[in-house]
Design a protein around this motif. Sequence first.
Motif, PDB file in Angstrom:
ATOM      1  N   GLY A 139       0.749  -1.056   0.056  1.00  0.00           N
ATOM      2  CA  GLY A 139      -0.119   0.026   0.047  1.00  0.00           C
ATOM      3  C   GLY A 139       0.849   1.371   0.014  1.00  0.00           C
ATOM      4  O   GLY A 139       0.405   2.446   0.126  1.00  0.00           O
ATOM      5  N   ARG A 140       2.211   1.040  -0.228  1.00  0.00           N
ATOM      6  CA  ARG A 140       2.846   2.228  -0.268  1.00  0.00           C
ATOM      7  C   ARG A 140       3.812   2.545  -1.426  1.00  0.00           C
ATOM      8  O   ARG A 140       4.200   3.777  -1.715  1.00  0.00           O
ATOM      9  CB  ARG A 140       3.693   2.251   1.066  1.00  0.00           C
ATOM     10  N   THR A 141       4.110   1.409  -2.337  1.00  0.00           N
ATOM     11  CA  THR A 141       4.967   1.765  -3.410  1.00  0.00           C
ATOM     12  C   THR A 141       4.691   0.568  -4.455  1.00  0.00           C
ATOM     13  O   THR A 141       3.588  -0.018  -4.285  1.00  0.00           O
ATOM     14  CB  THR A 141       6.455   1.334  -2.875  1.00  0.00           C
ATOM     15  N   LEU A 142       5.428   0.710  -5.402  1.00  0.00           N
ATOM     16  CA  LEU A 142       5.174  -0.215  -6.612  1.00  0.00           C
ATOM     17  C   LEU A 142       5.643  -1.636  -6.613  1.00  0.00           C
ATOM     18  O   LEU A 142       6.802  -1.789  -5.808  1.00  0.00           O
ATOM     19  CB  LEU A 142       5.622   0.328  -8.029  1.00  0.00           C
ATOM     20  N   VAL A 164       9.084   7.900 -19.505  1.00  0.00           N
ATOM     21  CA  VAL A 164       9.045   8.103 -17.886  1.00  0.00           C
ATOM     22  C   VAL A 164       9.625   6.723 -17.320  1.00  0.00           C
ATOM     23  O   VAL A 164       9.284   5.504 -17.953  1.00  0.00           O
ATOM     24  CB  VAL A 164       7.909   8.680 -17.363  1.00  0.00           C
ATOM     25  N   ASN A 165      10.354   6.864 -16.335  1.00  0.00           N
ATOM     26  CA  ASN A 165      10.869   5.373 -15.721  1.00  0.00           C
ATOM     27  C   ASN A 165      10.404   5.511 -14.251  1.00  0.00           C
ATOM     28  O   ASN A 165      10.559   6.677 -13.522  1.00  0.00           O
ATOM     29  CB  ASN A 165      12.433   5.413 -15.797  1.00  0.00           C
ATOM     30  N   VAL A 166       9.919   4.652 -13.722  1.00  0.00           N
ATOM     31  CA  VAL A 166       9.372   4.346 -12.415  1.00  0.00           C
ATOM     32  C   VAL A 166      10.009   3.180 -11.760  1.00  0.00           C
ATOM     33  O   VAL A 166      10.219   2.043 -12.382  1.00  0.00           O
ATOM     34  CB  VAL A 166       7.780   4.264 -12.420  1.00  0.00           C
ATOM     35  N   ILE A 188       9.862  10.997  -5.086  1.00  0.00           N
ATOM     36  CA  ILE A 188      11.030  11.463  -5.841  1.00  0.00           C
ATOM     37  C   ILE A 188      10.553  11.761  -7.188  1.00  0.00           C
ATOM     38  O   ILE A 188      10.706  10.726  -8.217  1.00  0.00           O
ATOM     39  CB  ILE A 188      12.213  10.821  -5.566  1.00  0.00           C
ATOM     40  N   ALA A 189       9.646  12.796  -7.197  1.00  0.00           N
ATOM     41  CA  ALA A 189       8.976  13.023  -8.566  1.00  0.00           C
ATOM     42  C   ALA A 189       8.952  14.759  -8.994  1.00  0.00           C
ATOM     43  O   ALA A 189       8.687  15.349  -7.612  1.00  0.00           O
ATOM     44  CB  ALA A 189       7.721  12.167  -9.004  1.00  0.00           C
ATOM     45  N   GLY A 190       8.704  15.111 -10.005  1.00  0.00           N
ATOM     46  CA  GLY A 190       8.308  16.567  -9.975  1.00  0.00           C
ATOM     47  C   GLY A 190       7.224  16.663 -11.141  1.00  0.00           C
ATOM     48  O   GLY A 190       7.046  16.113 -11.936  1.00  0.00           O
ATOM     49  N   SER A 195      -1.980  11.361  -5.428  1.00  0.00           N
ATOM     50  CA  SER A 195      -3.468  11.210  -5.737  1.00  0.00           C
ATOM     51  C   SER A 195      -3.329   9.604  -5.721  1.00  0.00           C
ATOM     52  O   SER A 195      -4.728   8.847  -5.002  1.00  0.00           O
ATOM     53  CB  SER A 195      -3.952  11.726  -6.924  1.00  0.00           C
ATOM     54  N   LEU A 196      -2.670   8.929  -6.056  1.00  0.00           N
ATOM     55  CA  LEU A 196      -2.544   7.424  -6.080  1.00  0.00           C
ATOM     56  C   LEU A 196      -2.442   6.995  -4.645  1.00  0.00           C
ATOM     57  O   LEU A 196      -3.026   5.583  -4.469  1.00  0.00           O
ATOM     58  CB  LEU A 196      -1.771   6.699  -7.223  1.00  0.00           C
ATOM     59  N   GLY A 197      -1.960   7.644  -3.940  1.00  0.00           N
ATOM     60  CA  GLY A 197      -1.594   7.169  -2.631  1.00  0.00           C
ATOM     61  C   GLY A 197      -0.238   6.492  -2.212  1.00  0.00           C
ATOM     62  O   GLY A 197       0.149   5.764  -1.346  1.00  0.00           O
ATOM     63  N   VAL A 198       0.742   6.602  -3.428  1.00  0.00           N
ATOM     64  CA  VAL A 198       2.060   6.004  -3.199  1.00  0.00           C
ATOM     65  C   VAL A 198       2.854   6.973  -2.308  1.00  0.00           C
ATOM     66  O   VAL A 198       2.771   8.103  -2.452  1.00  0.00           O
ATOM     67  CB  VAL A 198       2.676   5.978  -4.533  1.00  0.00           C
ATOM     68  N   ALA A 199       3.749   6.202  -1.325  1.00  0.00           N
ATOM     69  CA  ALA A 199       4.364   6.889  -0.586  1.00  0.00           C
ATOM     70  C   ALA A 199       5.943   6.933  -0.508  1.00  0.00           C
ATOM     71  O   ALA A 199       6.596   7.849  -0.461  1.00  0.00           O
ATOM     72  CB  ALA A 199       4.250   6.569   1.003  1.00  0.00           C
ATOM     73  N   ASP A 200       6.313   5.859  -1.531  1.00  0.00           N
ATOM     74  CA  ASP A 200       7.907   5.703  -1.691  1.00  0.00           C
ATOM     75  C   ASP A 200       7.858   5.230  -3.321  1.00  0.00           C
ATOM     76  O   ASP A 200       7.590   4.285  -3.643  1.00  0.00           O
ATOM     77  CB  ASP A 200       8.232   4.772  -0.733  1.00  0.00           C
TER      78      ASP A 200
END
Length: 261
Positions: free
Chosen positions: A155-158, A171-173, A183-185, A194-199
């Motif tokens: 629930g925090r990252t990909l 783009v690279n994720v 770390i995104a701009g 908005s997605l809820g990603v924390a890291d």
Amino acid sequence: MAEENNTQETPKVDNAGSTPTPTTAPTEAAENQSAEAGAQPQQRENNNRGGRGRGGRDDRGGGRGRGRGGRDDRRGGRNQDDDGEELIEKLVHINRVSKTVKGGKRFGFAALVVVGDGKGRVGFGHGKAREVPEAINKATAAAKKKMVRVALKEGRTLHHDGKGRFGAGKVNVRSAPAGTGIIAGGPMRAVFESLGVADVVTKSVGSSNPYNMIRATFDALQNQTSPKSVAQRRGKKIADLLGRGGASVAEAEADAAAVVE
């Protein structure tokens, strides 16, 4: 006696000469006051008519100014959906556009909005209108209709690294450990918030056009797969897939139990 008569006649001449003066002066003053009083209402009426006309134009101009200034108030916020669900709205970009018609040019505004629930669902939309608030409302309604679900790890990252591309936007994720942050701009940050990603760690290596960057980011997110979906597609258990990396059976089963989606 002659001197007394002279002294007596002198006041009479003075009195006779002084009597017309107080009688004529008030009459002229009254006439002047009445003339001024008659001119003042007409002048006030003319001023009022002119003031109403100017005030009406100023009020209409002020209304347009307030409408355009509303875009700064909608940079980000939380609103409830019709179903009572709380959504995160992010205004990514707003642009002034024009349409050439027979009489000249018509100016309007185009808005790009990202909407998400902070729990794995996100969408984007764009809208055009003559005023900024109306364009934002159109974009928000379009974003709510096109929301997609993205598989998240813990629930925090990909779950894994990925690449996305749309037109000249690339783009690279990459997934990141806890505590890394987003770390995104620019437009990509709005999507992950908005997605809820924390890291997460991202990098844009192509066009800086916000529309292309948003679409490329969504292309990378839609390519994300979770161990649960892969196991269901291949007809295997999640522990069998996680145990192939050299982990023990107990570790694989623990990791499989921790997989939510």
